[in-house]
Design a protein around this motif. Structure first.
Motif, mmCIF file in Angstrom:
data_model
loop_
_atom_site.group_PDB
_atom_site.id
_atom_site.type_symbol
_atom_site.label_atom_id
_atom_site.label_comp_id
_atom_site.label_asym_id
_atom_site.label_seq_id
_atom_site.Cartn_x
_atom_site.Cartn_y
_atom_site.Cartn_z
ATOM 1 N N GLN A 143 0.820 -1.209 0.000
ATOM 2 C CA GLN A 143 0.000 0.000 0.000
ATOM 3 C C GLN A 143 0.856 1.262 0.000
ATOM 4 O O GLN A 143 0.520 2.240 -0.654
ATOM 5 C CB GLN A 143 -0.972 0.017 1.184
ATOM 6 N N GLN A 144 1.973 1.240 0.704
ATOM 7 C CA GLN A 144 2.855 2.403 0.685
ATOM 8 C C GLN A 144 3.424 2.639 -0.708
ATOM 9 O O GLN A 144 3.558 3.789 -1.134
ATOM 10 C CB GLN A 144 3.994 2.233 1.703
ATOM 11 N N ILE A 145 3.730 1.566 -1.426
ATOM 12 C CA ILE A 145 4.185 1.707 -2.821
ATOM 13 C C ILE A 145 3.091 2.387 -3.641
ATOM 14 O O ILE A 145 3.343 3.340 -4.377
ATOM 15 C CB ILE A 145 4.537 0.341 -3.454
ATOM 16 N N GLU A 146 1.852 1.915 -3.507
ATOM 17 C CA GLU A 146 0.739 2.505 -4.250
ATOM 18 C C GLU A 146 0.524 3.965 -3.860
ATOM 19 O O GLU A 146 0.212 4.802 -4.711
ATOM 20 C CB GLU A 146 -0.536 1.688 -4.048
ATOM 21 N N ASP A 147 0.696 4.279 -2.585
ATOM 22 C CA ASP A 147 0.543 5.663 -2.121
ATOM 23 C C ASP A 147 1.618 6.565 -2.732
ATOM 24 O O ASP A 147 1.324 7.673 -3.198
ATOM 25 C CB ASP A 147 0.600 5.734 -0.593
ATOM 26 N N VAL A 148 2.862 6.103 -2.743
ATOM 27 C CA VAL A 148 3.951 6.893 -3.328
ATOM 28 C C VAL A 148 3.702 7.093 -4.816
ATOM 29 O O VAL A 148 3.853 8.202 -5.345
ATOM 30 C CB VAL A 148 5.324 6.231 -3.074
ATOM 31 N N VAL A 149 3.286 6.055 -5.515
ATOM 32 C CA VAL A 149 3.002 6.175 -6.945
ATOM 33 C C VAL A 149 1.855 7.170 -7.166
ATOM 34 O O VAL A 149 1.924 8.007 -8.071
ATOM 35 C CB VAL A 149 2.689 4.793 -7.567
ATOM 36 N N ALA A 150 0.818 7.111 -6.330
ATOM 37 C CA ALA A 150 -0.296 8.063 -6.456
ATOM 38 C C ALA A 150 0.181 9.499 -6.262
ATOM 39 O O ALA A 150 -0.292 10.416 -6.932
ATOM 40 C CB ALA A 150 -1.386 7.731 -5.433
ATOM 41 N N TYR A 151 1.143 9.697 -5.364
ATOM 42 C CA TYR A 151 1.709 11.043 -5.186
ATOM 43 C C TYR A 151 2.571 11.420 -6.404
ATOM 44 O O TYR A 151 2.458 12.526 -6.915
ATOM 45 C CB TYR A 151 2.542 11.122 -3.905
ATOM 46 N N LEU A 152 3.404 10.514 -6.856
ATOM 47 C CA LEU A 152 4.289 10.818 -7.963
ATOM 48 C C LEU A 152 3.536 11.212 -9.234
ATOM 49 O O LEU A 152 3.982 12.068 -9.990
ATOM 50 C CB LEU A 152 5.216 9.629 -8.260
ATOM 51 N N VAL A 153 2.367 10.602 -9.461
ATOM 52 C CA VAL A 153 1.617 10.953 -10.681
ATOM 53 C C VAL A 153 1.016 12.355 -10.603
ATOM 54 O O VAL A 153 0.556 12.870 -11.612
ATOM 55 C CB VAL A 153 0.527 9.902 -11.048
ATOM 56 N N THR A 154 1.075 12.977 -9.437
ATOM 57 C CA THR A 154 0.639 14.379 -9.324
ATOM 58 C C THR A 154 1.758 15.339 -9.711
ATOM 59 O O THR A 154 1.505 16.533 -9.888
ATOM 60 C CB THR A 154 0.170 14.718 -7.897
ATOM 61 N N LEU A 155 2.978 14.850 -9.843
ATOM 62 C CA LEU A 155 4.137 15.721 -10.123
ATOM 63 C C LEU A 155 4.328 15.863 -11.621
ATOM 64 O O LEU A 155 5.118 15.174 -12.251
ATOM 65 C CB LEU A 155 5.393 15.140 -9.463
#
Length: 158
Positions: A143-155
């Protein structure tokens, strides 16, 4: 009648995804370094991902600079700046890079955040001792991987 059927399908889908199990680190399928499938079976939370990027479990800003997190001091310059990363990589590629960057970039210094086997000289946390008995846990959860990816796609680039 169509409306009721649609709600039933939506309820089944929600129930199925709510109980989706995480993909084990040893079962992750990399294709050219990318991971198409969600590791947790759940959508990522960008706010939680930003926390992981911070001085949390990921501590990504120790090596990467992120303008969006400019309120956090001491950002690193070892890895590339992450501004605009969503314009350079797909979601699947970002997931693969965060999970295990060495698959896509063999010479990367980035830790393998979702790996549990194949280590050389694995230590026991920060004790200076070799890893003892028991299973190795990944640095980040699925889930932390998915959370980081969700943040990265905002950049994205402005």
């Amino acid at each position: 009648m169509k409306h009721g059927l649609g709600l039933g399908v939506a309820a089944i889908f929600a129930a199925t995804t709510a109980f989706a199990e995480a993909v084990e680190p040893t079962d992750v399928v990399f294709v050219d370094g990318a991971v198409e499938m969600s590791l947790s079976g759940q959508p990522g939370d960008p706010a939680a991902g930003a926390e992981v990027m911070n001085k949390g479990a990921g501590n990504c800003i120790a090596c990467h600079e992120v303008s969006d997190l400019d309120h956090l001091p001491f950002q690193g310059e070892i890895g590339p700046a992450l501004d605009g990363v969503a314009d350079r990589w797909s979601v699947a590629e970002l997931r693969g890079i965060v999970a295990n960057a060495k698959i896509m970039f063999p010479e990367s210094r980035m830790p393998s955040f979702y790996k549990t086997v194949g280590f050389i000289r694995l230590g026991d946390a920060y004790t200076g001792k070799a890893h003892g008995d028991g299973e190795v846990q990944p640095l980040l959860t699925a889930q932390q991987i998915e959370d980081v990816v969700a943040y990265l796609v905002t950049l994205k680039e402005d």
